[in-house]
Design an enzyme around this catalytic site. Structure first.
Site, short mmCIF file in Angstrom:
data_model
loop_
_atom_site.label_atom_id
_atom_site.label_comp_id
_atom_site.label_asym_id
_atom_site.label_seq_id
_atom_site.Cartn_x
_atom_site.Cartn_y
_atom_site.Cartn_z
CD GLU A 158 42.82 34.56 42.19
OE1 GLU A 158 43.63 33.66 41.87
OE2 GLU A 158 42.74 35.65 41.61
CG ASP B 18 40.66 37.83 42.62
OD1 ASP B 18 41.51 37.26 43.32
OD2 ASP B 18 40.45 37.54 41.43
CD GLU C 170 41.76 41.65 40.18
OE1 GLU C 170 42.71 40.92 39.86
OE2 GLU C 170 40.76 41.86 39.45
#
Length: 279
Positions: A104, A106, A108
């Site tokens: 993953e 990310d 955020e």
């Protein structure tokens, strides 16, 4: 009859021209590459389908994801995050693989209280192992306007960009035992309650919280295609194996001026710097 046919043909040609212009501008409609994944009644389509708004209340959040799975590419979204007083609210844009031991990448946005900056956190997971958080304070207010957030992913490096400025680089050092994301991934975006992972409490009196997304074109190698490491894809070309001198200077400036958390310097968790953090 002939006149009517000509009129229909003319209208159809106008439609094709308009579609080509939209593609040239990167204004691909949402449903060409994406679909709503949860919280459908909390998703609003704007202008028509060239912008999408996700909302979060104390009932549910919302999200969308790509229809296809990719093995490399350059992935971006233009995002305007929820306003102030959004502590505990997470606005996310990321790539993630399916199944166990996932990879993953990310972006955020960690919501903030009034008067404090909203923090942008990036993280990288390989085979379910994360803990590679970096956080920066942005040099603009991400709640006021749309800004471009992008991830370059090829066999040599992963680069996170904000408005074309690199803010994070993760080099492929698998030759010295560093895990590197390699599983096919889908693009995801979501607005969700992140308060469960901290001591933060969401002030629901400010709900619904809303995040807007634009830019639904995708430059990625679909896994059904041939070799996703091929240099025939522009993002795999030698030009993108490392930052150029101008990008490198900008990247060093970001780290020096705006980075507030870097796992590479977390001596409590990592008495010895992780291998990927070494020059």
């Amino acid at each position: 009859m002939i006149s009517d046919m000509r009129s229909h043909i003319f209208v159809f040609l106008l439609f094709l021209v308009a579609h080509v212009v939209l593609i040239a501008r990167g204004e691909i409609s949402f449903d060409q590459n994406y679909m709503v994944t949860f919280g459908g009644d909390h998703v609003t389509f704007i202008n028509p389908g060239n912008e999408i708004q996700l909302s979060l209340d104390n009932y549910t959040g919302s999200g969308f994801g790509s229809k296809m799975t990719y093995g490399s590419g350059f992935f971006h979204q233009r995002i305007k995050v929820p306003g102030r007083n959004s502590a505990g609210v997470v606005t996310a844009f990321y790539l993630t693989s399916q199944g166990p031991k996932h990879d993953e990448l990310d972006f955020e946005f960690l919501g903030s209280v009034e008067g404090k900056p909203i923090i942008l956190q990036t993280n990288i997971f390989t085979a379910d192992i994360g803990g590679r958080e970096q956080r920066i304070h942005l040099w603009f207010d991400p709640t006021a306007n749309f800004h471009d957030y992008a991830i370059l992913w090829n066999q040599h490096q992963i680069v996170f960009y904000v408005d074309n400025i690199p803010i994070r680089v993760y080099k492929n050092k698998s030759n010295v035992g560093v895990a590197y994301p390699s599983k096919p991934m889908k693009i995801q975006a979501s607005l969700w309650n992140g308060a469960w992972s901290s001591d933060t409490k969401i002030n629901w009196s400010y709900a619904p919280f809303k995040a807007n997304y634009q830019g639904f074109d995708v430059s990625g190698c679909q896994v059904q295609s041939a070799n996703c490491a091929s240099v025939l894809y522009w993002w795999n070309g030698q030009k993108y194996w490392q930052l150029d001198p101008i990008q490198q200077r900008r990247y060093e400036m970001i780290k020096k001026k705006y980075m507030v958390v870097d796992y590479c310097n977390d001596k409590k968790r990592y008495p010895q710097p992780p291998l990927e953090c070494l020059p």
